[in-house]
Design an enzyme around this catalytic site. Sequence first.
Site, PDB file in Angstrom:
ATOM      1  CB  ILE A 159      -0.970  -0.013   1.195  1.00  0.00           C
ATOM      2  CG1 ILE A 159      -1.924  -1.204   1.086  1.00  0.00           C
ATOM      3  CG2 ILE A 159      -1.771   1.294   1.246  1.00  0.00           C
ATOM      4  CD1 ILE A 159      -2.819  -1.400   2.298  1.00  0.00           C
ATOM      5  NE  ARG A 240      -6.153  -2.589  11.810  1.00  0.00           N
ATOM      6  CZ  ARG A 240      -6.500  -2.833  10.553  1.00  0.00           C
ATOM      7  NH1 ARG A 240      -6.629  -1.832   9.694  1.00  0.00           N
ATOM      8  NH2 ARG A 240      -6.734  -4.080  10.144  1.00  0.00           N
ATOM      9  CD  GLU A 269     -11.820   2.653  13.133  1.00  0.00           C
ATOM     10  OE1 GLU A 269     -12.573   1.740  12.721  1.00  0.00           O
ATOM     11  OE2 GLU A 269     -10.810   3.011  12.523  1.00  0.00           O
ATOM     12  CG  HIS A 287     -11.902   1.683   8.907  1.00  0.00           C
ATOM     13  ND1 HIS A 287     -11.404   1.158  10.071  1.00  0.00           N
ATOM     14  CD2 HIS A 287     -11.187   1.101   7.914  1.00  0.00           C
ATOM     15  CE1 HIS A 287     -10.438   0.293   9.811  1.00  0.00           C
ATOM     16  NE2 HIS A 287     -10.287   0.236   8.494  1.00  0.00           N
TER      17      HIS A 287
END
Length: 327
Positions: A159, A240, A269, A287
């Site tokens: 990523i 995260r 979250e 998210h």
Amino acid sequence: MTPRIVVTTPIPEPAAELLRTAGGELWISQEGGSLPTERLHEVAQGAHAIVANLRDRVDAELVEAAGEQLRVVANIAVGYDNVDVPALAERNVQVTNTPGVLTDATADLAFALLLMVTRRLGEGERLIRDRQPWSFELSFMLGSGLRDKLLGLIGFGQIGQAMARRARASGMRIAYAARNRVSAEVEAEFDAVYLSRSELLERADVVSLHCPLTSETRGMIDAHALRAMRADAFLVNTSRGQVVDESALVTALRQGWIAGAALDVFEREPEVAEGLLELDNAVLIPHLGSATVETRTEMASLAARNVLAVLAGRPALTPVWPNRTGG
């Protein structure tokens, strides 16, 4: 063996159809949201395979609740910080994840966040929706351009590298900090400079987080790290939420330690720190990193293929632990 497969969250139909080919019993939660621990343990009883999501706590207690026949837990996520891998390894339960299939979707969103925070796009949309008066002026709502700016990537895996490609297309320079340095060929592809984390924080115009959540990275972006960043720098987090100390971030944004932050993930979250909600220089989204129809379908389908492989005694496609057959 007639398998029982438990899926803890609703999944796209192509993935469900794959799981049906295993025969036996397929239970897919339709209860919405994450299952409470007691309910999760209840539905796991008798399962040979569990398809979990990143909100499920997969630990020794869940394995004990499921029973000795449990053979595989397939996590629908790249990260598996919700899984106690050593505890499952001790009980000979295979763990798998879903790397690769969400790389482009997450990098697209990370770059979108970079644009939103540097060009003040969320702030501008709120102004329009609030029906506030405005007119075009040369000094109106100025943001920051990207060409020749330094993008500092913490984590340079799939990523991170996909993010670098997007940034290079916009004329940005690339630096990265990672536990392991990549090959000279990869560095040459991006004309990327390897820096220590402290050097990267001090030099980057934008710091973008692409690291897993580990004991080393938990709370890594704290007050000290934010103080080290430049006052005109921006922070982007699609990794995260627990990597960033949100209380320290609120202070940094209020006090002008950094220019802005864009977050797709949060420390607790779905709760968001109250102070962040009050700040125009914070871009906040719920998210959505992998949230495309195509990506979420492929993530669930990869998890299903992992389950089928292990139940059939074949190697998992993407094992976390161990690299072994399901037999």
